[in-house]
Write a protein that holds these residues in place. Structure first.
Motif, mmCIF file in Angstrom:
data_model
loop_
_atom_site.group_PDB
_atom_site.id
_atom_site.type_symbol
_atom_site.label_atom_id
_atom_site.label_comp_id
_atom_site.label_asym_id
_atom_site.label_seq_id
_atom_site.Cartn_x
_atom_site.Cartn_y
_atom_site.Cartn_z
ATOM 1 N N UNK A 25 80.670 38.718 57.665
ATOM 2 C CA UNK A 25 81.779 39.477 57.089
ATOM 3 C C UNK A 25 82.938 39.622 58.078
ATOM 4 N N UNK A 26 82.924 38.817 59.151
ATOM 5 C CA UNK A 26 83.957 38.826 60.196
ATOM 6 C C UNK A 26 84.102 40.172 60.885
ATOM 7 N N UNK A 27 83.005 40.883 61.041
ATOM 8 C CA UNK A 27 83.006 42.158 61.757
ATOM 9 C C UNK A 27 82.499 41.910 63.168
ATOM 10 N N UNK A 28 83.191 42.459 64.151
ATOM 11 C CA UNK A 28 82.858 42.207 65.554
ATOM 12 C C UNK A 28 81.946 43.264 66.172
ATOM 13 N N UNK A 29 81.391 44.151 65.371
ATOM 14 C CA UNK A 29 80.535 45.213 65.902
ATOM 15 C C UNK A 29 79.294 44.635 66.578
ATOM 16 N N UNK A 30 78.946 45.221 67.717
ATOM 17 C CA UNK A 30 77.692 44.879 68.383
ATOM 18 C C UNK A 30 76.565 45.604 67.668
ATOM 19 N N UNK A 31 75.413 44.966 67.550
ATOM 20 C CA UNK A 31 74.233 45.593 66.971
ATOM 21 C C UNK A 31 73.186 45.640 68.065
ATOM 22 N N UNK A 32 72.765 46.846 68.421
ATOM 23 C CA UNK A 32 71.902 47.033 69.581
ATOM 24 C C UNK A 32 70.700 47.903 69.239
ATOM 25 N N UNK A 33 69.673 47.811 70.066
ATOM 26 C CA UNK A 33 68.531 48.713 69.984
ATOM 27 C C UNK A 33 68.690 49.805 71.037
ATOM 28 N N UNK A 34 69.235 49.428 72.183
ATOM 29 C CA UNK A 34 69.587 50.387 73.241
ATOM 30 C C UNK A 34 71.065 50.222 73.550
ATOM 31 N N UNK A 35 71.756 51.319 73.773
ATOM 32 C CA UNK A 35 73.186 51.257 74.055
ATOM 33 C C UNK A 35 73.378 50.680 75.461
ATOM 34 N N UNK A 36 74.120 49.563 75.566
ATOM 35 C CA UNK A 36 74.310 48.938 76.875
ATOM 36 C C UNK A 36 75.343 49.692 77.716
#
Length: 145
Positions: A25-36
């Motif tokens: 969907x052209x979204x640049x959000x990072x998807x994480x399990x732990x916040x880097x």
């Protein structure tokens, strides 16, 4: 022997699934399990939290049955966007997750998604807008022998 999905299995599957859908969907959000560290400006954290209370017969009285090979992980999605688009990101994530079933989320078969709710949960430390989405996934279990 009780059958269930390992915590890390569903989190990893959801992380990969959600990243692929957001990227499509052209979204640049990072998807994480732990916040880097350093923390991205726009991100979604996926975490399993079965400690949030459910108010139903299954959990109150334990009516899941000895031979039922289903697990019902409660999953939280924290959506953050420092530019003020957290609500839009949360709506997008909620839509993607709610239409995922029936079907595969990564390698995990999901029969049903139960939307528990969404809340505006502003970060108390940074004052960043944050939305939390809570869902229950009815997924196929596997033996943990």
């Amino acid at each position: 022997m009780a059958e269930q999905i390992l915590f890390s299995d569903i989190e990893k599957a959801l992380q990969e699934f959600l990243f692929a859908k957001l990227s499509a969907a052209s979204d640049t959000a990072s998807v994480v399990v732990r916040v880097p560290d350093p923390r991205p400006a726009r991100w979604v954290r996926v975490s399993r939290n079965d400690r949030k209370a459910r108010l139903d017969v299954e959990d109150r009285e334990g009516h899941r049955g000895a031979h039922l090979i289903l697990d019902r992980p409660r999953v939280l999605f924290e959506c953050v966007d420092d530019a003020g688009g957290a609500a839009e990101l949360a709506a997008k994530v909620r839509g993607i997750v709610n239409v995922a079933a029936p079907g595969y989320i990564g390698t995990v078969w999901c029969d049903y998604v139960e939307d528990v709710g969404e809340e505006n949960d502003t970060d108390p430390v940074t004052a960043a807008p944050r939305y939390t989405i809570v869902t229950d996934l009815i997924v196929r279990g596997k033996v943990l022998a």
